[in-house]
Design a protein around this motif. Sequence first.
Motif, PDB file in Angstrom:
ATOM      1  N   GLY A   1      18.671  -4.151   8.143  1.00 21.19           N
ATOM      2  CA  GLY A   1      17.219  -3.939   8.153  1.00 21.19           C
ATOM      3  C   GLY A   1      17.089  -2.467   9.032  1.00 21.19           C
ATOM      4  N   ARG A   2      17.445  -2.475   9.741  1.00 21.48           N
ATOM      5  CA  ARG A   2      17.426  -1.671  10.927  1.00 21.48           C
ATOM      6  C   ARG A   2      17.445  -0.387  10.219  1.00 21.48           C
TER       7      ARG A   2
ATOM      8  N   VAL B   1      14.734   0.890   7.659  1.00 18.18           N
ATOM      9  CA  VAL B   1      13.697   1.634   8.338  1.00 18.18           C
ATOM     10  C   VAL B   1      13.377   2.778   9.798  1.00 18.18           C
ATOM     11  N   ASP B   2      14.450   2.947   9.592  1.00 21.81           N
ATOM     12  CA  ASP B   2      14.957   3.811  10.308  1.00 21.81           C
ATOM     13  C   ASP B   2      15.129   6.114   9.258  1.00 21.81           C
TER      14      ASP B   2
ATOM     15  N   ARG C   1      19.367   4.367   3.191  1.00 21.55           N
ATOM     16  CA  ARG C   1      18.727   3.882   3.272  1.00 21.55           C
ATOM     17  C   ARG C   1      17.832   2.671   2.424  1.00 21.55           C
TER      18      ARG C   1
ATOM     19  N   TRP D   1      11.612  -7.449   6.410  1.00 23.56           N
ATOM     20  CA  TRP D   1      12.578  -6.292   6.889  1.00 23.56           C
ATOM     21  C   TRP D   1      11.835  -4.597   5.845  1.00 23.56           C
TER      22      TRP D   1
ATOM     23  N   ARG E   1       8.238  -3.930   7.053  1.00 26.31           N
ATOM     24  CA  ARG E   1       8.248  -2.579   7.917  1.00 26.31           C
ATOM     25  C   ARG E   1       8.171  -1.292   7.530  1.00 26.31           C
ATOM     26  N   ALA E   2       8.834  -1.228   6.465  1.00 21.07           N
ATOM     27  CA  ALA E   2       9.067   0.656   5.565  1.00 21.07           C
ATOM     28  C   ALA E   2       8.330   0.837   5.313  1.00 21.07           C
TER      29      ALA E   2
ATOM     30  N   ASP F   1       6.465   3.845   6.034  1.00 16.40           N
ATOM     31  CA  ASP F   1       6.915   5.646   5.706  1.00 16.40           C
ATOM     32  C   ASP F   1       6.500   6.324   5.076  1.00 16.40           C
TER      33      ASP F   1
ATOM     34  N   LYS G   1       8.741   3.696  -0.471  1.00 15.44           N
ATOM     35  CA  LYS G   1       7.429   2.521  -0.339  1.00 15.44           C
ATOM     36  C   LYS G   1       8.123   2.026  -2.144  1.00 15.44           C
TER      37      LYS G   1
ATOM     38  N   LEU H   1      10.713   0.150  -2.196  1.00 15.28           N
ATOM     39  CA  LEU H   1      10.210  -1.690  -1.334  1.00 15.28           C
ATOM     40  C   LEU H   1       9.277  -2.959  -2.581  1.00 15.28           C
TER      41      LEU H   1
END
Length: 301
Positions: free
Chosen positions: A11-12, A15-16, A24, A42, A45-46, A49, A55, A58
């Motif tokens: 997940g990190r 979102v990075d 990603r 997770w 959370r993005a 962006d 998106k 996502l």
Amino acid sequence: MVTAEEVAAIGRTLVDAAQPLPARFRALFTLRNLGGRAAVEWIGRAFGDGSALLKHELAYCLGQMQDEAAIPLLVRVLEDTSQEPMVRHEAGEALGAIGNPSVLDILKRYSEDPVVEVAETCQLAVRRLEWLQENKQEPGGSPYLSVDPAPPAEETDVTKLRETLLDESCSLFDRYRAMFALRNLGGQAAVLALADGLRSGSALFRHEIGYVLGQLQDEACVPQLTAALRDRSQSPMVRHECAEALGSIARPSCLETLRAFARDEERVVRESCEVALDMYQYENGTQFQYADGLCKLQASA
């Protein structure tokens, strides 16, 4: 058994924003495949962006997961008019894909949205949910393991399906049903009939045609996809889907075009070409799977 720490590490990466976009994307599809509440959170959370393409994907993945935990998140995205139309459209489609009739009222409300792509998507999602209620079952499984925005038509004659596909007097739902029936039939005649759809209908319809041609991975439609990608009068959401389809087809005839448009003035188009080039490398390489976030994590441990 995947641990909570492993899901969080993937997940990190998602979102990075400092990570390359293809990395990603691979993290996103890893989370989709893993599933579960933590993966949904997770992915959610993005949505802050700056990449509309990310998106959009996502929302697509949340729909494909069919996890009802994603419904409140997707409703917020659909309602958020600061989000790009292609993101809101995908949120509406995802709500239809999850299949819970509790969202019918919200989808009916946004079926009259001033953004045509959002309105048409929500109309389709309403029809899908009504079809599910009428038939009391999901459509027959897609050979491509995807949850589609409309069930395939029962017709199997390619000529008749092509007529429906291209007939703008038919309802969008019926044209989508013809689209997915042609995809499921496959073969060059069906592929070329679908490719003709890149010149027909709304941006949403042509966008979905590009997506379906990418699923088919048939080189016969490369000229039509290339022409649509090169045509700057086409909506960016159509051009982006054509780029991703070329990456999925992954033949040498696709490579030069993808490299050229990786510098396109439209961000969503150039980012799609960047992701498509990564898919091209995957399809022509020796990697076991595209959604390799977990493999990379375990290899680095």
